[in-house]
Design a protein around this motif. Structure first.
Motif: not given
Length: 367
Positions: A112-113, A158-160, A186-190
């Motif tokens: 995320a960062l 790519l790193a993310g 996982v879904t919520e943060v996106i």
């Protein structure tokens, strides 16, 4: 890195008595194992792909460098805390599962960062160049073909993605309620990030929507879901309600503090540029509240629609608006709400007091 607090009423950690939640060293021991799991995974991946070609290992090394740059490790800490507060022990057969889940949470955060830095056009993170900025600079220094920025952002994407892949790999042992919690977070943060960039583009001052972003990207992802994940791994689904109320409130307080630190904090202390949210037109909850209450702030936000946004002037307007005091009061109320949510929860050992301390730590931090 956040260390789990010892019991507030004790001057020093006590030796384990064998009772759940009483061993004050158990949390830190589990967090140390989390660090080992992450380090071993990334070292093995870097060696494997580096043997193919040094260029292939670049995104792995970017993830590894981000992890090594430090961070508060809040999400692993709350996952481990949820597990121990629910009665899990450091010598249980479920220990490997909670350690892997906590490590997965940290790598999800790295994902995320890295992507957030690209979307926010941030040059520094944790006091060092962001992934995309570092590789854009390298591209320019070496005179490679193509656009510097596109190359750097490509490496960052790519790193993310790779960090997310590793997170899902570590979470692969989850099942039942724990797996559902992982999939939700996982879904919520996106999804929260999508609304975040949409509000920034539209400059829509809607406190309700900005609060939803804060809760989705921070309240659930930072505290609520990690706590619930730990409790689910310990086999205590009955704690989900209390952990949700505690986690959403403490997480919103965490995000409001983040807004204040961005607007008024010291970039050297926080490890990222001060005022970046204002520069990038982020419609934070702090700004949305001020824009609906203060005429000058509202005018400056409206000016931003035609490219007239002045971050320095907006910061001055925020300071003069009184919103900082109002947000501090909201943080106090949210911390009180979070702590009250634990009053009737059947937590192991001294975890009620320790979770109260953790809520205070995240809400009143200075970086």
């Amino acid at each position: 890195m956040l260390k789990l607090p010892a019991e507030p009423d004790r001057a020093a950690p006590q030796a384990s008595t064998g009772s759940a939640g009483v061993d004050h060293d158990a949390g830190d021991a589990l967090l140390a194992r989390v660090s080992v799991v992450i380090d071993e995974l990334l070292e093995a991946e870097a060696a494997h792909w580096g043997a193919v070609d040094a260029r292939v290992a670049v995104p792995v090394e970017a993830v590894r460098d981000m992890v090594r740059a430090g961070g508060k490790r809040l999400r692993p800490a709350f996952c481990v805390s949820g597990y121990l507060a629910a009665g899990g022990t450091a010598d249980s057969e479920r220990t490997d599962t909670v350690v892997a889940a906590a490590a997965a949470l940290e790598l999800l955060h790295v994902f995320a960062l890295i992507h957030d830095d690209i979307m926010d056009n941030s040059d520094t993170r944790r006091g060092t160049p962001t992934v995309h900025a570092k590789h854009a600079a390298r591209h320019a220094e070496r005179g490679w073909a193509g656009e510097h920025r596109r190359f750097g952002e490509g490496i960052g994407i790519l790193a993310g993605d790779l960090a997310l892949s590793y997170a899902n790999r570590l979470a692969g042992g989850l099942s039942g309620p724990a797996l559902r919690i992982w999939n939700d977070l996982v879904t919520e943060v996106i999804i929260g990030q999508q609304l975040d960039i949409a509000l920034a583009a539209e400059l829509k001052a809607d406190p309700a929507l900005s609060r939803w972003v804060a809760v989705c990207k921070s309240g659930r992802y930072t505290i609520h879901r990690p706590l619930s994940l730990g409790a689910a791994i310990a086999g205590r689904p009955g704690l989900q309600g209390a952990f949700e109320e505690y986690g959403v409130a403490a997480g919103e307080a965490f995000q409001l503090r983040d807004d204040l630190l961005d607007a008024f904090g010291d970039g050297v202390a926080t490890g990222k540029p001060a005022g970046l949210d204002l520069v990038e037109h982020k419609m934070t909850l702090l700004l949305a509240l001020a824009a609906t209450q203060d005429e000058r702030v509202a005018r400056l936000v409206e000016d931003g629609r035609s490219g007239g946004w002045d971050p320095a002037e907006l910061r001055d307007a925020l300071s003069a608006s009184g919103v900082r005091r109002e947000v501090e009061e909201q943080i106090d109320q949210l911390v009180a709400t979070a702590c009250a949510a634990l009053d009737d929860a059947p937590l192991a050992g001294d975890w009620h007091k320790r979770l109260v301390r953790m809520a205070e730590q995240v809400a009143y931090r200075d970086r």
